[in-house]
Enzyme design. Structure first.
Site, PDB file in Angstrom:
ATOM      1  N   SER A  61       0.727  -1.097  -0.116  1.00 50.29           N
ATOM      2  CA  SER A  61       0.118   0.104  -0.094  1.00 50.29           C
ATOM      3  C   SER A  61       0.922   1.196  -0.073  1.00 50.29           C
ATOM      4  CB  SER A  61      -0.939   0.258   1.257  1.00 50.29           C
ATOM      5  OG  SER A  61      -0.283   0.321   2.483  1.00 50.29           O
ATOM      6  N   LYS A  62       0.119   2.249  -0.235  1.00 52.75           N
ATOM      7  CA  LYS A  62       0.934   3.587  -0.194  1.00 52.75           C
ATOM      8  C   LYS A  62       1.571   3.974   1.228  1.00 52.75           C
ATOM      9  CE  LYS A  62      -1.392   7.315   0.469  1.00 52.75           C
ATOM     10  NZ  LYS A  62      -1.019   7.601   1.769  1.00 52.75           N
ATOM     11  N   ARG A  63       0.897   3.501   2.251  1.00 52.45           N
ATOM     12  CA  ARG A  63       1.549   3.591   3.535  1.00 52.45           C
ATOM     13  C   ARG A  63       2.807   2.913   3.790  1.00 52.45           C
ATOM     14  NH1 ARG A  63      -4.033   3.391   4.174  1.00 52.45           N
ATOM     15  NH2 ARG A  63      -3.827   1.107   4.580  1.00 52.45           N
ATOM     16  N   GLY A 107       4.916   2.725   1.588  1.00 50.48           N
ATOM     17  CA  GLY A 107       5.993   3.554   0.780  1.00 50.48           C
ATOM     18  C   GLY A 107       6.489   4.636   1.704  1.00 50.48           C
ATOM     19  N   ASP A 108       5.430   5.259   2.193  1.00 51.73           N
ATOM     20  CA  ASP A 108       5.587   6.407   3.381  1.00 51.73           C
ATOM     21  C   ASP A 108       6.454   5.891   4.401  1.00 51.73           C
ATOM     22  OD1 ASP A 108       4.066   8.019   1.622  1.00 51.73           O
ATOM     23  OD2 ASP A 108       2.065   7.686   2.925  1.00 51.73           O
TER      24      ASP A 108
END
Length: 507
Positions: free
Chosen positions: A264-266, A268-269
């Site tokens: 998920s994007k999280r 990557g963050d």
């Protein structure tokens, strides 16, 4: 043999996730392997989630990666292809015909239940599902008279059209990756196919109709759509298109680097890597998300990296050109299980592509970085510098950190090196070195190295001590390529200037 035709059909609800990029890539490789067509269709039937700019982002991402679209949005031939239009929102009149066909055949029905009524029923019945067991207690054309149905429609009441699924039927899905998947129809609810609120079909109806009309031969999509496949098989049957039904292949998920759950994007963050191909700015929140292009990845390196997340060639080969991937790709070598997203491996791939490219090509990229810093160097010097430092970087934008001393004299000196390497006798030795360098006419690396080392040997100085202090003076810290290669490039005058300044500053 039916011509191979595949489609990538994203929704414009935000930036294209890297998992979607891999799906597009696998579709492209399969189509090109079999001499077929790659279509791009925009599935924008969910008008509430539409995000402005998302469609252009998708097209730009695929273009950057070298995934050529043969037909549809962003295609080389334009959008007026033989099956236009290619945005589902522009195909309203097409879908209604097939919705009416299902209604007339008794294979679908109209339902008037409001969101509040559905919520109340969910509260009343545990694990409520709108199906053969519960449809008889709801407000729909199976429980109302035809007059009541027509009256409510004429009065402007909103409704949906639901597929009518008969219970306890075996539905078989043939999957090119997973084999035969058998599902009992009782576990499938009467899905909504059409909404009167926007006169648009849902994904399920639209994608089946479009795939049929666009003569799609293979539907290659993510594993998350596998639970919907039995419904789609039923729709092909209900519409009388079983013979034209495409073959299905559901790709494994891209997993978190730890392997537990979908990427998920999280993630990557949290771990500091992009999950989108290009930079994306969310206009609602103002948040900006990094992209692989802006992070310094070459598109061919990203393609190579993604291709091996879920597929393998059966060999030890890891570096593939796009043409080699096309030649070797096959669905029977796609894994059933998810692939961990090893972002460090992605860096390794980009490093390999940096090394593969010529020094001249990398110098052209580096030139753009230097221009932003108002540094202008002749290309011959830039090529020499690149040849000395490119093995040390994963990305072109790291070249500055490895070579800034070629362009700017150090203003600070590494404290650890000073404490460890700068001795009481160092200033006097470097002053001698300056005199040696001043007397050299041929300042080539080889000649200068011979003369300096002969002087060190004759004086019985410590070679390491002299060279470490020399490097500190020229570079500012203990890094960089061979010292004599460095000073050949920066020149005699600049080398001596830096030595004098270091003696003055450190003492």
């Amino acid at each position: 043999m039916k011509r191979v035709r595949v489609r990538f059909a994203p929704s414009p609800t935000g930036p294209l996730h890297i998992g979607g990029v891999r799906t597009a890539l696998y579709n492209y490789l399969f189509a090109k392997k079999h001499g077929g067509d790659m279509l791009l269709r925009i599935e924008d039937t969910d008008s509430a989630r539409f995000v402005a700019g998302a469609e252009d982002y998708i097209v730009e991402s695929l273009h950057w990666l070298g995934i050529t679209i043969d037909e549809g949005i962003g295609s080389v031939s334009g959008e007026n292809g033989p099956h236009a239009p290619y945005r589902q929102s522009e195909r309203k009149t097409i879908y209604r015909k097939y919705v009416d066909q299902l209604l007339e055949a008794g294979l679908a029905y109209i339902a008037f239940d409001t969101p509040a009524e559905l919520e109340a029923k969910r509260a009343e019945i545990a694990n409520f599902q709108y199906d053969a067991k519960t449809r008889g207690m709801m407000s729909n054309s199976l429980t109302l008279t035809a007059e009541e149905v027509n009256s409510r429609i004429e009065n402007g009441e909103q409704y949906v059209v639901r597929i009518k699924i008969e219970p306890n039927q075996e539905i078989k899905v043939q999957d090119l990756i997973r084999g035969e998947v058998i599902v009992n129809s009782s576990v499938i609810d009467d899905k909504v196919l059409f909404k009167s609120s926007d006169e648009l079909p849902t994904y399920h109806m639209a994608n089946v109709v479009d795939d049929y009309l666009m003569e799609i031969s293979h539907v290659i999509r993510g594993e998350e759509w596998l639970p919907s496949a039995p419904l789609h098989v039923l729709l092909y049957k209900y519409l009388g298109w079983t013979e034209q039904m495409p073959e299905f292949a559901h790709l494994p998920l891209l997993l978190k680097p730890e392997g537990n759950g979908k990427l998920s994007k999280r993630d990557g963050d949290r771990l500091g890597f992009p999950v989108f191909p290009l930079i994306w700015k969310d206009h609602k929140t103002g948040d900006t998300y990094s992209g692989y292009r802006e992070a310094g990845y070459f598109p061919e390196a990203l393609v190579n990296f993604l291709s091996l997340l879920g597929w393998n060639s059966g060999t030890e080969q890891e570096i593939f050109s796009m043409q080699e991937l096309i030649e070797q790709f096959s669905l029977d070598r796609v894994s059933k299980s998810g692939a961990k997203f090893d972002y460090e491996k992605g860096k390794w791939f980009n490093h390999k592509y940096v090394q593969q490219k010529s020094d001249e090509e990398i110098a052209e990229y580096f030139h753009l970085i230097l221009v932003e810093k108002a540094i202008f160097e002749d290309s011959e010097k830039l090529v020499k510098i690149v040849s000395l430092v490119k093995e040390r970087v994963n990305f072109v934008n790291e070249l500055w950190g490895q070579s800034s001393f070629f362009f700017e004299a150090p203003t600070e000196y590494d404290e650890k090196t000073i404490k460890k390497r700068w001795k009481a006798e160092t200033p006097a030795q470097l002053t001698e070195l300056i005199k040696i360098l001043e007397a050299i006419d041929d300042f080539s690396a080889e000649n200068t190295e011979n003369i300096v080392k002969e002087w060190i040997t004759a004086k019985e100085y410590n070679l390491g001590g002299i060279m470490n202090a020399f490097r500190l003076s020229v570079v500012g810290e203990p890094k960089g390529p061979h010292m004599f290669d460095i000073i050949e490039i920066i020149g005699k005058e600049e080398t001596i200037s830096r030595l004098k300044k270091t003696i003055e500053v450190i003492g």
